[in-house]
Enzyme design. Structure first.
Site, short mmCIF file in Angstrom:
data_model
loop_
_atom_site.label_atom_id
_atom_site.label_comp_id
_atom_site.label_asym_id
_atom_site.label_seq_id
_atom_site.Cartn_x
_atom_site.Cartn_y
_atom_site.Cartn_z
N GLY A 38 0.78 -1.24 0.00
CA GLY A 38 0.00 0.00 0.00
C GLY A 38 0.80 1.29 0.00
O GLY A 38 0.30 2.34 -0.41
N ASP A 94 0.79 3.18 4.26
CA ASP A 94 -0.30 3.93 3.65
C ASP A 94 -1.27 4.47 4.69
O ASP A 94 -1.64 5.63 4.67
CB ASP A 94 -1.05 3.07 2.61
CG ASP A 94 -1.45 1.69 3.13
OD1 ASP A 94 -1.17 1.38 4.31
OD2 ASP A 94 -2.05 0.92 2.36
N ASP A 97 -4.68 2.16 10.75
CA ASP A 97 -6.09 1.84 11.01
C ASP A 97 -6.19 1.37 12.46
O ASP A 97 -6.32 2.18 13.37
CB ASP A 97 -6.53 0.79 9.99
CG ASP A 97 -7.99 0.41 10.13
OD1 ASP A 97 -8.78 1.24 10.58
OD2 ASP A 97 -8.36 -0.74 9.78
N LYS A 125 -6.82 6.73 10.47
CA LYS A 125 -8.28 6.60 10.50
C LYS A 125 -8.80 6.87 11.90
O LYS A 125 -8.28 6.31 12.87
CB LYS A 125 -8.68 5.19 10.04
CG LYS A 125 -9.97 5.18 9.25
CD LYS A 125 -10.42 3.78 8.94
CE LYS A 125 -9.98 3.33 7.56
NZ LYS A 125 -10.60 2.04 7.19
N PHE A 146 -13.95 2.97 4.50
CA PHE A 146 -12.97 2.19 3.75
C PHE A 146 -12.55 2.96 2.50
O PHE A 146 -13.38 3.31 1.67
CB PHE A 146 -13.49 0.79 3.38
CG PHE A 146 -12.37 -0.13 3.03
CD1 PHE A 146 -11.66 -0.79 4.03
CD2 PHE A 146 -11.99 -0.29 1.71
CE1 PHE A 146 -10.58 -1.60 3.71
CE2 PHE A 146 -10.91 -1.11 1.37
CZ PHE A 146 -10.21 -1.77 2.38
N VAL A 147 -11.25 3.23 2.39
CA VAL A 147 -10.77 4.10 1.31
C VAL A 147 -9.86 3.34 0.35
O VAL A 147 -9.20 2.37 0.73
CB VAL A 147 -10.02 5.34 1.88
CG1 VAL A 147 -11.00 6.28 2.56
CG2 VAL A 147 -8.91 4.94 2.83
N ASP A 153 -5.89 -0.48 -1.62
CA ASP A 153 -6.70 -1.37 -2.46
C ASP A 153 -7.95 -1.86 -1.76
O ASP A 153 -8.07 -1.83 -0.53
CB ASP A 153 -5.88 -2.61 -2.85
CG ASP A 153 -5.75 -3.59 -1.69
OD1 ASP A 153 -5.26 -3.18 -0.62
OD2 ASP A 153 -6.16 -4.75 -1.84
N ARG A 159 -5.54 0.50 -6.65
CA ARG A 159 -4.29 1.10 -6.14
C ARG A 159 -3.81 2.22 -7.06
O ARG A 159 -3.11 3.13 -6.64
CB ARG A 159 -3.18 0.04 -6.07
CG ARG A 159 -3.39 -1.02 -5.02
CD ARG A 159 -2.10 -1.80 -4.82
NE ARG A 159 -2.31 -3.08 -4.16
CZ ARG A 159 -2.41 -3.25 -2.84
NH1 ARG A 159 -2.31 -2.21 -2.05
NH2 ARG A 159 -2.58 -4.45 -2.33
P1 IMP Z 1 -3.66 -1.66 10.72
O1 IMP Z 1 -2.64 -2.71 10.98
O2 IMP Z 1 -5.03 -2.03 11.23
O3 IMP Z 1 -3.25 -0.28 11.13
O4 IMP Z 1 -3.94 -1.66 9.18
C1 IMP Z 1 -3.07 -1.20 8.32
C2 IMP Z 1 -3.27 -1.85 6.97
O5 IMP Z 1 -4.64 -2.27 6.73
C3 IMP Z 1 -2.97 -0.82 5.95
O6 IMP Z 1 -1.59 -0.80 5.65
C4 IMP Z 1 -3.83 -1.28 4.79
O7 IMP Z 1 -3.14 -2.24 4.03
C5 IMP Z 1 -5.05 -1.93 5.42
N1 IMP Z 1 -6.18 -0.98 5.51
C6 IMP Z 1 -6.75 -0.48 6.63
N2 IMP Z 1 -7.75 0.37 6.34
C7 IMP Z 1 -7.83 0.42 4.99
C8 IMP Z 1 -8.69 1.12 4.08
O8 IMP Z 1 -9.58 1.93 4.43
N3 IMP Z 1 -8.46 0.91 2.74
C9 IMP Z 1 -7.49 0.05 2.30
N4 IMP Z 1 -6.67 -0.62 3.12
C10 IMP Z 1 -6.84 -0.45 4.46
MG MG Z 2 -0.63 -1.90 4.15
#
Ligand code: IMP
Ligand code: MG
Length: 185
Positions: A38, A94, A97, A125, A146-147, A153, A159
């Site tokens: 990402g 990217d 979350d 987020k 969700f973006v 992606d 992407r």
């Molecule tokens: P985290 O580990 O929950 O912080 O998630 C991070 C990863 O989840 C990011 O690097 C993305 O690959 C994926 N992700 C989380 N939210 C989104 C979204 O809204 N769109 C696309 N990918 C997301």
């Molecule tokens: Mg990622």
């Protein structure tokens, strides 16, 4: 889908964040570690705004899920080709979350003996963080949607969009049936 951030807005935010990163490192050598996949678009734009002595490395973090549903996280640091020992390291991802990716990745990078480890993300987020950390640098905070686009992606699509868009509920309908809370990590 609806546009959340235009190409111009993305550019502005990334320039602002690059300025903060430059100010922080004050010309010191830096190793940027991009989290695949990402971060690739952000990585390409960000490194061209950083006039610092710079090395670029990659790691891969993958959630084994289809679409927006959760799954186990697999982090692969074997992509690192050079040593990061005694280097200032900036992880670039990217989106922050739940924060699990950086939370799990940072200790693995720490084991390799860098001088410092910090993190920079395009997006943070709102209201989703499940870990006791925040990224050091973030270009934008976005609502809990969700973006896609600019590297992000949905089921390996979108992407390549030059802007950031939020998917409409009906566009993630299949996932919503399995996960009514809409959690994606
Ligand atoms: P985290 O580990 O929950 O912080 O998630 C991070 C990863 O989840 C990011 O690097 C993305 O690959 C994926 N992700 C989380 N939210 C989104 C979204 O809204 N769109 C696309 N990918 C997301
Ligand atoms: Mg990622």
């Amino acid at each position: 889908m609806k546009t959340l951030l235009t190409e111009e807005q993305l550019g502005e935010g990334i320039r602002r964040m690059a300025g903060e990163i430059k100010k922080h490192y004050q010309g010191r050598p830096l190793t940027i570690v991009g989290v695949m996949i990402g971060s690739i678009v952000l990585l390409a734009d960000l490194i061209r705004l950083l006039d610092l002595p710079l090395r670029v490395e990659l790691v891969q973090a993958r959630k084994n899920h289809a679409g927006t549903r959760p799954g186990p996280l697999a982090i692969d640091v074997d992509l690192l080709s050079g040593s990061i020992q005694s280097r200032d390291v900036l992880l670039v991802d990217d989106i922050f979350d739940t924060g699990r990716t950086l939370w799990e990745l940072i200790p693995q990078i720490d084991e390799m003996g860098p001088t410092s480890v910090r993190s920079a993300v395009l997006l943070c987020k709102e209201g989703r963080c499940k870990v006791a950390m925040k990224p050091d640098f973030a270009a934008f905070t976005i609502p809990n949607e969700f973006v896609v686009g600019y590297g992000l992606d949905y089921r390996d699509q979108y992407r390549n969009l030059p802007y950031l868009a939020a998917l409409e509920p009906h566009e993630i309908e299949d996932d919503a049936k399995n996960n009514p809370a809409g959690n994606n990590a």
